[in-house]
Design an enzyme around this catalytic site. Sequence first.
Site, short mmCIF file in Angstrom:
data_model
loop_
_atom_site.label_atom_id
_atom_site.label_comp_id
_atom_site.label_asym_id
_atom_site.label_seq_id
_atom_site.Cartn_x
_atom_site.Cartn_y
_atom_site.Cartn_z
N GLU A 16 0.86 -1.19 0.00
CA GLU A 16 0.00 0.00 0.00
C GLU A 16 0.89 1.24 0.00
OE1 GLU A 16 -3.05 0.64 2.90
OE2 GLU A 16 -3.56 -1.49 2.95
N ASP A 39 -6.76 6.88 10.85
CA ASP A 39 -5.42 6.45 11.21
C ASP A 39 -5.04 6.90 12.61
OD1 ASP A 39 -4.40 5.10 8.83
OD2 ASP A 39 -4.72 7.02 7.84
#
Length: 254
Positions: free
Chosen positions: A42, A53
């Site tokens: 990724e 996140d």
Amino acid sequence: MTLRKVRDSGSKCLIGYVMGGIREDWTDLVQAMIDGGADAVEIGLPFSDPMLDGAVIQRASLAALQRGAQVERILDELPNVSVPLIAMTYSNHLVSRGVPNYLGAIAAAGISGSIVADLPFEESADYLAAAHTAGVAPVLMAAPSTSADTAQQIARASGGFVYSMGAMAPTGRHRTTDESGWEFAQRLRSADGLPVVIGFGIDSPERAARAARYSDGVVVASALMDPVLEGATAASIMGTVQDFRQRLDEAAIP
């Protein structure tokens, strides 16, 4: 994307994560993860407000932005590698550039998959259509809170693999032994469907191996970006990925 082949061969998929532009040598980190055994990588496209996140990826995004990292520059710097690359970002990047333009740009850079972390499935029709037109696999995310009916729709509409959130929490280290989120991933799996890969909280090779019992593989992000932020070399990151690879391979043995 080739993760279905990995799954069908009896192996567990290992996806590493690199924040694009985090350091001058960030492309070396991509290659180090591949050399360590990652089946895909990724590429995080930095964003100022990465709401899904945790602290590590937030710091990684800030570090990249402070270096002047921009989506177009990251795409220009991407290396030509032997495994699929997946762009991971937030919908602001799509809206500001236009969905077809964004997807066309990442496809032209050699990226074969796209994750948009904050895009609700109910609002994804235009994105899905544009992704298929661009030849980019639209990797969709499902969470333990997702209803069974919607989860199955997500599994059918996704491309490349299904990203199953391992916990209802931001990315990073989770101080819990609760594995109910992993059981959700297990319910999404089917022999003729896409691989189901668990992310969020995969912070050690041991935890990766346990999660892989419920899934077709794992995404490892904060556990790789944390040492990078502390100055770990590409060779060191390769060694860390090798540790994850070894434990996943052991978990795949009947």
